[in-house]
Design a protein around this motif. Structure first.
Motif, PDB file in Angstrom:
ATOM      1  N   VAL A 199       0.825  -1.208   0.000  1.00 20.24           N
ATOM      2  CA  VAL A 199       0.000   0.000   0.000  1.00 20.24           C
ATOM      3  C   VAL A 199       0.858   1.255   0.000  1.00 20.24           C
ATOM      4  CG1 VAL A 199      -1.761   1.294   1.250  1.00 20.24           C
ATOM      5  CG2 VAL A 199      -1.895  -1.204   1.128  1.00 20.24           C
ATOM      6  N   SER A 200       1.825   1.325   0.933  1.00 18.60           N
ATOM      7  CA  SER A 200       2.660   2.513   1.037  1.00 18.60           C
ATOM      8  C   SER A 200       3.929   2.430   0.209  1.00 18.60           C
ATOM      9  CB  SER A 200       3.023   2.762   2.511  1.00 18.60           C
ATOM     10  OG  SER A 200       3.791   1.679   3.014  1.00 18.60           O
ATOM     11  N   GLY A 201       4.319   1.212  -0.183  1.00 21.61           N
ATOM     12  CA  GLY A 201       5.530   1.045  -0.966  1.00 21.61           C
ATOM     13  C   GLY A 201       6.803   1.126  -0.152  1.00 21.61           C
ATOM     14  N   SER A 202       6.709   1.073   1.162  1.00 26.07           N
ATOM     15  CA  SER A 202       7.876   1.135   2.039  1.00 26.07           C
ATOM     16  C   SER A 202       7.923  -0.110   2.910  1.00 26.07           C
ATOM     17  CB  SER A 202       7.815   2.393   2.914  1.00 26.07           C
ATOM     18  OG  SER A 202       6.642   2.395   3.703  1.00 26.07           O
ATOM     19  N   GLY A 203       9.060  -0.295   3.591  1.00 22.62           N
ATOM     20  CA  GLY A 203       9.205  -1.444   4.463  1.00 22.62           C
ATOM     21  C   GLY A 203       8.313  -1.335   5.688  1.00 22.62           C
ATOM     22  N   SER A 204       7.724  -2.442   6.091  1.00 22.16           N
ATOM     23  CA  SER A 204       6.835  -2.449   7.251  1.00 22.16           C
ATOM     24  C   SER A 204       6.873  -3.828   7.886  1.00 22.16           C
ATOM     25  CB  SER A 204       5.406  -2.094   6.827  1.00 22.16           C
ATOM     26  OG  SER A 204       4.514  -2.197   7.917  1.00 22.16           O
ATOM     27  N   THR A 205       6.536  -3.878   9.160  1.00 19.18           N
ATOM     28  CA  THR A 205       6.483  -5.161   9.839  1.00 19.18           C
ATOM     29  C   THR A 205       5.236  -5.935   9.409  1.00 19.18           C
ATOM     30  OG1 THR A 205       5.284  -4.231  11.720  1.00 19.18           O
ATOM     31  CG2 THR A 205       7.695  -4.188  11.823  1.00 19.18           C
ATOM     32  N   ALA A 206       5.241  -7.220   9.711  1.00 19.63           N
ATOM     33  CA  ALA A 206       4.091  -8.049   9.351  1.00 19.63           C
ATOM     34  C   ALA A 206       2.826  -7.563  10.069  1.00 19.63           C
ATOM     35  CB  ALA A 206       4.373  -9.510   9.702  1.00 19.63           C
ATOM     36  N   LEU A 207       2.970  -7.220  11.348  1.00 21.22           N
ATOM     37  CA  LEU A 207       1.813  -6.696  12.084  1.00 21.22           C
ATOM     38  C   LEU A 207       1.379  -5.343  11.533  1.00 21.22           C
ATOM     39  CD1 LEU A 207       2.467  -7.549  15.848  1.00 21.22           C
ATOM     40  CD2 LEU A 207       0.788  -8.548  14.302  1.00 21.22           C
ATOM     41  N   GLY A 208       2.349  -4.535  11.091  1.00 15.59           N
ATOM     42  CA  GLY A 208       2.023  -3.240  10.510  1.00 15.59           C
ATOM     43  C   GLY A 208       1.182  -3.379   9.255  1.00 15.59           C
ATOM     44  N   GLN A 209       1.529  -4.324   8.386  1.00 17.10           N
ATOM     45  CA  GLN A 209       0.749  -4.554   7.178  1.00 17.10           C
ATOM     46  C   GLN A 209      -0.640  -5.081   7.511  1.00 17.10           C
ATOM     47  OE1 GLN A 209       2.769  -6.650   4.008  1.00 17.10           O
ATOM     48  NE2 GLN A 209       4.772  -5.962   4.716  1.00 17.10           N
ATOM     49  N   LEU A 210      -0.706  -5.984   8.511  1.00 19.62           N
ATOM     50  CA  LEU A 210      -2.002  -6.516   8.923  1.00 19.62           C
ATOM     51  C   LEU A 210      -2.916  -5.405   9.423  1.00 19.62           C
ATOM     52  CD1 LEU A 210      -3.949  -8.821   9.703  1.00 19.62           C
ATOM     53  CD2 LEU A 210      -2.740  -8.969  11.893  1.00 19.62           C
ATOM     54  N   MET A 211      -2.412  -4.556  10.312  1.00 22.94           N
ATOM     55  CA  MET A 211      -3.233  -3.492  10.873  1.00 22.94           C
ATOM     56  C   MET A 211      -3.584  -2.438   9.827  1.00 22.94           C
ATOM     57  SD  MET A 211      -3.782  -4.338  13.997  1.00 22.94           S
ATOM     58  CE  MET A 211      -4.255  -2.842  14.842  1.00 22.94           C
ATOM     59  N   ASN A 212      -2.648  -2.171   8.904  1.00 22.70           N
ATOM     60  CA  ASN A 212      -2.931  -1.198   7.852  1.00 22.70           C
ATOM     61  C   ASN A 212      -4.067  -1.670   6.954  1.00 22.70           C
ATOM     62  OD1 ASN A 212      -2.285  -0.359   4.804  1.00 22.70           O
ATOM     63  ND2 ASN A 212      -1.614   1.288   6.135  1.00 22.70           N
ATOM     64  N   LEU A 213      -4.001  -2.926   6.503  1.00 20.17           N
ATOM     65  CA  LEU A 213      -5.057  -3.458   5.644  1.00 20.17           C
ATOM     66  C   LEU A 213      -6.372  -3.606   6.409  1.00 20.17           C
ATOM     67  CD1 LEU A 213      -3.012  -6.158   3.696  1.00 20.17           C
ATOM     68  CD2 LEU A 213      -3.745  -3.918   2.887  1.00 20.17           C
ATOM     69  N   PHE A 214      -6.279  -3.951   7.689  1.00 21.14           N
ATOM     70  CA  PHE A 214      -7.480  -4.059   8.516  1.00 21.14           C
ATOM     71  C   PHE A 214      -8.150  -2.696   8.669  1.00 21.14           C
ATOM     72  CE2 PHE A 214      -9.291  -4.083  12.921  1.00 21.14           C
ATOM     73  CZ  PHE A 214     -10.370  -4.915  12.645  1.00 21.14           C
ATOM     74  N   GLY A 215      -7.330  -1.666   8.911  1.00 19.48           N
ATOM     75  CA  GLY A 215      -7.885  -0.328   9.047  1.00 19.48           C
ATOM     76  C   GLY A 215      -8.501   0.179   7.753  1.00 19.48           C
ATOM     77  N   ILE A 216      -7.863  -0.079   6.623  1.00 17.54           N
ATOM     78  CA  ILE A 216      -8.408   0.358   5.333  1.00 17.54           C
ATOM     79  C   ILE A 216      -9.709  -0.373   5.033  1.00 17.54           C
ATOM     80  CG2 ILE A 216      -8.002   0.305   2.837  1.00 17.54           C
ATOM     81  CD1 ILE A 216      -5.096   0.905   3.385  1.00 17.54           C
TER      82      ILE A 216
END
Length: 260
Positions: A115-132
Motif C-alpha cells: 500500500v505505502s511502498g515502504s518497508g513495514s512489519t508483518a503486524l504493521g501490514q495486517l493493521m494497515n489493511l485491517f484499518g483500510i
C-alpha cells in the motif's frame, strides 16, 4: 450559491485550477486514494472528474482571485486537512502495530508494504489493511468526498485563510494519532506487561528457572492471542468514526477560516 458553471465566464479557469489544487490536497494523503498501487492515470482522472463535478457548487458569487502562490497553497492545505483527518486513524493503527511488534519480538519480521511502498512489519501490514478495510466498510471514502463538497461553502475557493492557525491545528492531530495508537495497542501491552511481571516474580522465586528462554515465546504467543481477541474491540471505534471525523474536519476548517 452557484448552481451552474460557465467555462467561458471570467475567472472560470482560475476557479478550476484552485479547486483542482484543493482536491489534489485530499488525494495526496487520503487513505486508499494516496496508495502507491493506485495508477497515477486513475488518480489524475479522478482529480479531473471531481473538479468538474464540484465546479458548479464551488463558484463563489464574488468572483475568483488571480492564481498566485498564496491561494494555491491555501487550497492545497485545505484539501490536505480533509484527507489528513481520515489518515490519522490508519496511521494510529500502524503506530499501534509498530509498538506491538517491538513488544512481541516480531519487529524483525518486515516486508515491503504494497500500500505505502515502504518497508513495514508483518503486524504493521495486517493493521494497515485491517484499518483500510474498516474505513471502506463504514463509507469513509464517501464521507471524505462529502467533507470536500462542504468545504467549498465553509471555505470558498480562493478565499483568504489563516494558514498559521490551520497548520497548528493539523500538528495538534499528531497528539490524537499517538493517543489512538496507544488506545488500540493497550490490551496487548497490558497483557504482555502482566506476563513480564509474572515471569519476573517467577525468576526471583525460582532462580534455576531460565526466564530468558521462556520469555520470547510467551511474549509472542500471548501478544498474538491478545491481539486476536482485541481486534473486534478495535473495530468498534469505527462505529463512531463518522462523528469523530466530522468533528476533526470541522475544527480544522474553522482554524483555516479564522473562526468563520
Amino acid at each position: 450559491m452557484a448552481t451552474s458553471f460557465d467555462p467561458t465566464a471570467p475567472g472560470a479557469i482560475a476557479l478550476l485550477v484552485l479547486l483542482a489544487f484543493r482536491i489534489g490536497g485530499v488525494l495526496l494523503v487520503a487513505p486508499v486514494f494516496s496508495a502507491r498501487n493506485v495508477p497515477p492515470m486513475l488518480r489524475a482522472a479522478l482529480l479531473v472528474l471531481l473538479t468538474l463535478l464540484l465546479a458548479p457548487v464551488a463558484a463563489p458569487d464574488a468572483g475568483v482571485p488571480e492564481i498566485t502562490v498564496q491561494p494555491l497553497f491555501a487550497g492545497t492545505l485545505a484539501g490536505f486537512a480533509i484527507g489528513f483527518g481520515a489518515a490519522v486513524v490508519i496511521g494510529a493503527m500502524e503506530l499501534a502495530a509498530d509498538v506491538l511488534s517491538i513488544q512481541t519480538g516480531l519487529s524483525a519480521a518486515s516486508a515491503m508494504d504494497p500500500v505505502s511502498g515502504s518497508g513495514s512489519t508483518a503486524l504493521g501490514q495486517l493493521m494497515n489493511l485491517f484499518g483500510i478495510t474498516l474505513f471502506l466498510a463504514v463509507g469513509g471514502h464517501l464521507l471524505m468526498l462529502e467533507a470536500l463538497s462542504a468545504s467549498v461553502h465553509a471555505l470558498p475557493v480562493g478565499s483568504a485563510m489563516t494558514l498559521e492557525t490551520g497548520l497548528r491545528g493539523m500538528v495538534s492531530l499528531g497528539a490524537e494519532l499517538f493517543a489512538l495508537g496507544v488506545r488500540f495497542a493497550a490490551p496487548v501491552l497490558a497483557a504482555i506487561m502482566i506476563a513480564n511481571l509474572a515471569m519476573g516474580i517467577l525468576g526471583k522465586a525460582a532462580p534455576q528457572f531460565n526466564v530468558l528462554i521462556v520469555a520470547f515465546p510467551v511474549q509472542t504467543g500471548l501478544g498474538l492471542l491478545t491481539l486476536g481477541l482485541a481486534i473486534p474491540v478495535m473495530a468498534t471505534f469505527f462505529t463512531t468514526w463518522a462523528s469523530w471525523y466530522g468533528a476533526v474536519v470541522e475544527r480544522l476548517v474553522e482554524a483555516l477560516g479564522g473562526g468563520r
